[in-house]
Design an enzyme around this catalytic site. Structure first.
Site, short mmCIF file in Angstrom:
data_model
loop_
_atom_site.label_atom_id
_atom_site.label_comp_id
_atom_site.label_asym_id
_atom_site.label_seq_id
_atom_site.Cartn_x
_atom_site.Cartn_y
_atom_site.Cartn_z
N GLU A 119 2.90 -18.66 26.39
CA GLU A 119 2.38 -19.92 25.86
C GLU A 119 3.28 -21.14 26.06
O GLU A 119 3.69 -21.80 25.10
CB GLU A 119 2.03 -19.76 24.37
N GLU A 175 -4.45 -13.05 25.80
CA GLU A 175 -4.63 -13.02 24.36
C GLU A 175 -5.95 -13.68 24.01
O GLU A 175 -6.26 -14.76 24.52
CB GLU A 175 -3.51 -13.76 23.62
#
Length: 504
Positions: A196, A316
């Site tokens: 991320e 995810e």
């Protein structure tokens, strides 16, 4: 868009403590099970060593990135039983988040229960040695592993791939160490370089201090210098050309500014995608929701797949499913990712967040007891599950059918009964000496019970007689191994009938 998942994941470190009907999940495929050896990419597909397309359909199991320095849940269960359960549910890949702290000799795993023989072979091991055992057993069970550099340290997520205390040189050295550690084991198919990246990280801006694309090229080439067979998973950023999305979820820059590595056929782009239980986004309030979502996904990352540029792995995605919006979102996303029965491995890759129940804003596939499956959540994923891969033997394994003397046994347990209905779980065990390729469980109720839904198997019912047969992803069971399926029925009060099992 600012996200609060960092707080949730940081809090996890302190923890030591709409059902969809099941659908067939795999079309006819070659006699040799896909997935053997190391993998590479071709256009939008991932291919195995024999050139067969494969589909990652997996689960995130976090903990190595926290101050426990090991996957969570070992305070409740043996790690092998959890990997076996993942396999029985049809997950074929494990994404293992870690932080660079696991390389420090002063950090030792905590929160592991060794009582009653649990996790006995993990005693005295450091974090990397525990990871070795998890990788080895996953490989035996026919599951692949993706290592995810989730954080620089256990303290929390970082916007960039480096911090003042963990410089880029440490990041790359540790990536190379892992690449070398598993260089002889194709169970580890690749490494997710950093989790991320977000503002001020950019894509294609040319500033080497913040340009994530350039950093991914440096790190990816370093990994490939040690093991040129690995896949290199590269997440997106937060903002591209003033357009913001989820942390790691914006791959709008990858088309015009692709990641170019020294070894061709190694880049897989990765997006993260969440629902309102994580944070609000403007598209959830659009009057056309959820019909607007495919266009959103096309813009941020789906175009890479649809234009045959590269494979896309949704590394995810998750939700508590508490709201109707989230339920509609997950239904739409699963459809967008392409059902395996229709498209086979010509599909988006994915790993669901998460296996762990202690993920504060999503929950997990397991419930809080670290044993019971959230069958509603798992049921949403049924159509995009895919076959397991060939195992290395000794655990589970995805090998072919059995031969003479194939046999199996089944056990039937009522997990809950509320009078007007009930849920039950059935475990199938291979009692023979060779792997079996299929199984069938039958029983006869004494009352008027009817199956209302079933997961990880398909069924027929005629009067009081029920026959359940394996799904495509869990028909293969090694000698001594087991798989499970579950179902709901009505009315309740049925008790557990006698069951019989036949193997093929």
């Amino acid at each position: 868009m600012f996200r609060l998942r960092t707080l949730r994941k940081a809090l996890c470190a302190a923890a030591a403590t709409l059902l969809l009907p099941f659908a067939a999940v795999h079309p006819a495929h070659a006699a040799a099970a896909p997935g053997a050896g190391y993998w590479h990419t071709s256009g939008r597909q991932i291919l195995d060593a024999a050139g067969q397309p494969v589909r990652i359909a997996g689960i995130n199991w976090f903990g190595f990135e926290t101050a426990n320095y090991v996957v969570h849940g070992l305070w409740s269960r043996d790690y092998k039983s959890m990997i076996d359960q993942m396999r029985s549910l049809g997950y074929n890949t494990i994404r293992l988040p870690y932080s660079d702290d696991i390389f420090k000799s002063t950090n030792v795993p905590t929160g592991i229960d060794f009582s009653s023989g649990k996790n006995a072979d993990l005693q005295g091991l450091n974090s990397l040695q525990v990871m070795d055992r998890i990788v080895a057993y996953a490989g035996q069970d026919g599951l692949k592993v993706i290592l995810d550099r989730h954080r620089p340290d256990a303290g929390g997520q970082s916007a960039l791939w480096y911090t003042a205390s963990v410089p880029e040189s440490t990041w790359i050295a540790d990536l190379k160490a892992l690449a070398g550690r598993y260089a002889a084991d194709p169970t580890v198919i690749g490494i997710d370089l950093h989790n991320e990246p977000h503002d001020p990280a950019c894509w294609g801006c040319g500033d080497t201090t913040v340009d994530w694309r350039l950093a991914a090229q440096r790190a990816g080439n370093a990994v490939l210098s040690v093991n040129p067979d690995l896949l290199v998973f590269v997440e997106g950023v937060q903002t591209v050309n003033g357009v913001s999305g989820w942390w790691g979820g914006n791959l709008m820059g990858a088309g015009p500014y692709p990641v170019q590595l020294s070894v061709p056929g190694r880049v897989v782009y990765s997006a993260h995608e969440y629902a309102t239980s994580v944070a609000q986004q403007p598209w959830f309030g659009d009057p056309s929701f959820p019909a607007n979502m495919p266009g959103i996904w096309d813009k941020y990352w789906g175009y890479l797949f649809k234009q045959n540029i590269a494979p896309v792995w949704v590394g995810e995605f998750g939700t508590t499913l508490a709201s109707t919006v989230d339920q509609k979102w997950l239904t739409a996303l699963v459809n967008y990712l392409r059902p395996t029965a229709t498209y086979g491995a010509d599909s988006f890759q994915w790993t669901f967040w998460s296996w762990n129940p202690n993920s504060g804003d999503t929950g997990g596939i397991l419930k809080d007891d670290w044993q019971t499956v959230d069958t509603v959540k798992d049921g949403y994923l049924a159509s995009i599950k895919a076959p397991l891969f060939p195992g290395t033997g000794g655990g589970g394994g995805g090998g072919g059918g059995g031969g003479t003397g194939a046999s199996c046994a089944a056990s039937y347990t009522v997990s809950s009964d509320w009078g007007s209905g009930f849920n039950a779980d059935v475990t199938v065990t291979n009692t023979g000496t060779a792997a079996i390729g299929s199984w069938k469980v039958t029983w006869t109720w004494s009352g008027s019970q009817q199956v209302t839904n079933m997961w990880n198997a398909s069924y027929t019912q005629s009067g009081q007689k029920v026959a359940a047969v394996n799904a495509a992803h869990n028909g293969s069971v090694p000698a001594g191994g087991s798989v499970s399926f579950g179902f709901g029925g009505a009315p309740g009060g049925s008790g557990a009938p006698s069951v019989t099992c036949s193997a093929g």
